[in-house]
Design an enzyme around this catalytic site. Structure first.
Site, short mmCIF file in Angstrom:
data_model
loop_
_atom_site.label_atom_id
_atom_site.label_comp_id
_atom_site.label_asym_id
_atom_site.label_seq_id
_atom_site.Cartn_x
_atom_site.Cartn_y
_atom_site.Cartn_z
N ASP A 21 0.85 -1.20 0.04
CA ASP A 21 -0.02 0.15 -0.22
C ASP A 21 0.91 1.19 -0.21
O ASP A 21 1.90 1.31 0.64
CB ASP A 21 -0.97 0.22 1.37
CG ASP A 21 -1.89 1.15 1.45
OD1 ASP A 21 -2.63 1.36 0.28
OD2 ASP A 21 -1.69 1.93 2.43
N GLU A 62 0.99 -0.39 -5.08
CA GLU A 62 -0.03 0.40 -5.48
C GLU A 62 0.97 1.94 -5.39
O GLU A 62 1.19 2.68 -4.63
CB GLU A 62 -1.09 0.79 -4.28
CG GLU A 62 -2.04 1.88 -4.61
CD GLU A 62 -2.49 2.55 -3.44
OE1 GLU A 62 -3.45 3.33 -3.63
OE2 GLU A 62 -1.89 2.55 -2.18
#
Length: 729
Positions: free
Chosen positions: A407, A460
């Site tokens: 993330d 990401e």
């Protein structure tokens, strides 16, 4: 002799003041002259005894303290236990924690200091073990700036002087073996920092935690789970994922399905239902929003406090092992969202763990995320990097996970991420690159790919940072794949336009092919796109109800025929008209309504097509697998392209307007008979069922630079996939 007594007295004073770095200097059994002296600290005890093989020796209390001592005449170190009385006639006999030798070896401490201990989670934390013939729990934590660290819990009434730990030289690692302690005991570390403050902290390496809102760590016994996925792991190690279909179903366990009275389901309860659904829908992988333990439901797990613990919301670590093993048995991989970019400020967590900025960067220009109210890891510190690397290895090794979606990578790469001028500090070369974070990410990918062949790391990353998915040895970051955020934003922006205006935005569909093969891209329609007022995917589509559903079906066909791996968030396949609601399950009643059922069926068929027809996945990440037929028909908002493998091809034609286009001529690479293998306007998907029939025969007229052509009827707001059935001889 006077000097020795003064030293002992000073040690006792520091012990009783809760400031001793080595309580073993005072406590336990020590030879002084002809006698062995046993000292024990027992807050709340009315009396204590030393239990020998053939006698009990009463211990004397140091006045106004909880320190007891006794002298024993023996030629060698006596074997003894302790007894304590609560003053009400209840005696408890136990082994003295301060008679045991250290457990952590010097090599482990050295590797940790170097940041190279990939199994650090086996050393730090709480571990049930047998030590010197006695069962108990070994506790260890890293707090280099602490004056004192103690294990506190239900077993000692959370008293900080009951079980002080010893520090291992200059390593900053504190250790204590507590004999006789059962598993399932709740515990924390009480830390006295140089600031004289007391900090009550959960275990950074804890393998389980109490269910929120409680925050204690929980001692876990050794896992008794028996894995049955050896064949899966062997196949995965030899898996050529770059040439295979990868279709990921992203979900949050708490809101996918729930039980009666909206109760959250256990890992074991969810596993068979989820496996049935994913198998029927054709997804290859499930991707879980973070299940690393987290205190706040509304963070969805993206502000974790337990980097080595699956959340207790859904059960125990072995329950989670069952979940993964069951999905593997059904041919479904499991990817976990993992958050090494930041952590919350909760008092029981990592923040100022030993009274100083230990895990976080001390400089707020590097150590704080103002947008999220969180703290940033200090990637320049070897021990912190080791903590994160060991966490990644833990999930892949101990839980057989098939990958990590990392993330917020963009926030790690840039020192000026979401910061104004003056709010960030350049690196040593004057740039905005976070060099320490870059080194960490390369280490992460080197470790995971080396130790766990076939696992995926997915970034990401929303910027134009180069070589995110290129090998570290050529200067890349080493990720397997990167989310294609540019494609996602362009596609959704285009689809939100009323069809009459789409001709002016045609480049949003074609620009992505300029960079589509610069990285190994995954095409994401993730949870981020259906929250915070962005509306659901269906809610973004323009027009009346018919057009909105047709638009969504067209978008999905476009996604599944576009180069790259796929990711779809739960509920998007149901055409949910509302944003994601994390406090309740998906609205499964939607599939009782024809338009929603049609979208779900289309997603299923697209998955099956993507998996079965190799031109759609053989060259997912290579320009060899894609070829434009026509990308210039902006006026009619039509695209035509080929998807190829080594020998075969599929022809895809997309009509982004609600107009049925009769006699639309498209160039074809080979003459012969074609057929529609999928049409998003089919009645099976609740479309208007405009089609080209069973057979489409090419004409010898060259078109669009091709030797022959097809004359098609393009269904409204729909796409068709054509396959060559028989080539002209």
């Amino acid at each position: 002799m006077v000097s020795q007594r003064r030293t002992i007295s000073d040690s006792v004073q520091r012990l009783l003041a809760g400031r001793h770095h080595d309580p073993f200097e005072v406590l336990g059994c020590h030879r002084r002259g002809k006698f062995w002296h046993v000292k024990a600290i027992a807050p709340g005890a009315a009396a204590m005894e030393v239990v020998l093989a053939d006698e009990k020796v009463a211990m004397k209390r140091l006045p106004d303290t909880d320190l007891f001592s006794a002298s024993i005449s023996a030629s060698s170190l006596p074997s003894y236990r302790l007894r304590s009385s609560d003053g009400a006639g209840q005696w408890r006999e136990f082994d003295d924690p301060y008679r045991f030798k250290p457990l952590i070896g010097d090599l482990d401490l050295h590797l940790f200091a170097e940041g190279r201990h990939q199994h650090l989670y086996r050393i730090l934390g709480a571990h049930c073990c047998r030590h010197e013939g006695v069962e108990g729990v070994r506790f260890a934590t890293w707090a280099p700036n602490a004056d004192r660290v103690s294990v506190v819990g239900d077993f000692n009434a959370w008293h900080g002087l009951a079980h002080p730990m010893r520090v291992r030289g200059g390593s900053g690692v504190w250790e204590l073996f507590i004999p006789g302690l059962p598993s399932a005991a709740n515990y924390k570390f009480e830390i006295r920092g140089h600031d004289s403050g007391l900090h009550l902290k959960a275990d950074p390496f804890g393998n389980a935690f109490e269910l929120r809102p409680a925050t204690a760590s929980v001692v876990q016994p050794p896992s008794e789970f028996r894995w049955s996925d050896d064949d899966w792991l062997q196949r995965r190690a030899n898996w050529d994922w770059q040439s295979a279909p990868v279709s990921v179903y992203e979900l949050q366990l708490a809101s996918w399905r729930r039980g009666e009275d909206n109760a959250v389901l256990n890992y074991r309860e969810i596993a068979p239902e989820l496996a049935d659904y994913l198998e029927a829908m054709g997804f290859t992988h499930a991707e879980l929003l973070p299940v690393t333990e987290y205190p706040f439901d509304d963070s969805w797990g993206y502000q974790p406090t337990g980097y080595f613990a699956p959340t207790a919301r859904f059960g125990t670590p072995d329950d989670f092992r069952f979940f993964i093993d069951h999905l593997h048995s059904r041919g479904i991989g499991v990817i976990l969202d993992w958050v090494p970019a930041h952590f919350p400020r909760d008092a029981h967590g990592l923040a100022r763990f030993d009274g100083t900025a230990l895990y976080e960067h001390a400089d707020p220009r590097r150590g704080e995320h103002a947008d999220w109210g969180t703290l940033i890891f200090n990637y320049g510190r070897r021990e912190v990097r080791n903590f994160l690397l060991a966490s990644a290895n833990y999930w892949l090794e101990e839980f057989h996970l098939d990958g990590l979606r990392v993330d917020a990578v963009a926030s790690m790469l840039y020192l000026d991420y979401s910061r104004e001028d003056g709010d960030w500090e350049p690196n040593q070369y004057g740039g905005n690159e976070n060099l320490d974070a870059i080194d960490f990410l390369r280490e992460l990918n080197t470790l995971t790919h080396g130790a766990h062949p076939g696992t995926l790391t997915i970034a990401e990353e929303s910027t134009a940072w180069p070589q995110v998915t290129r090998p570290t040895w050529v200067g890349g970051l080493g990720f397997s794949m990167k989310w294609n955020m540019g494609w996602m934003h362009d596609s959704l922006n285009y689809m939100a336009q009323p069809p009459i205006y789409r001709q002016y935005h045609h480049d949003q569909l074609t620009f992505g092919l300029m960079y589509a093969f610069s990285e190994n891209f995954m095409l994401p329609f993730s949870h981020d796109e259906v929250v915070h007022g962005k509306r659901s995917l269906l809610g973004r589509m323009p027009g009346d109800d018919w057009q909105r559903f047709a638009n969504l079906r067209l978008l999905y066909l476009y996604m599944f025929t576009y180069p790259g791996a796929k990711l779809l968030f739960m509920g998007c396949e149901l055409a949910d008209p509302l944003e994601w609601r994390h406090r309740e399950q998906l609205d499964w009643s939607l599939v009782e309504k024809a338009p929603h059922r049609g979208v779900q069926q289309l997603v299923r068929d697209l998955n099956m097509l993507y998996r079965e027809l190799t031109p759609l996945h053989r060259f997912n990440f290579s320009p060899q697998g894609f070829e434009w037929i026509d990308c210039n028909d902006a006026t009619q908002s039509v695209l035509a392209y080929l998807r190829r493998d080594e020998d075969r091809f599929l022809l895809v034609v997309l009509n982004f307007t609600p107009v049925v286009r009769q006699n639309y001529r498209v160039g074809a690479p080979v003459g012969g008979v074609y057929r529609e293998v999928l049409n998003s306007d089919s009645r099976y998907y609740e479309g208007s069922d405009v089609s080209n029939g069973q057979r489409i025969v090419s004409e010898p007229s060259s078109w669009m630079g091709r030797p022959c052509s097809l004359v098609l009827t393009l269904p409204p707001m729909a796409g068709i996939v054509l396959q060559l059935e028989a080539a002209d001889v």
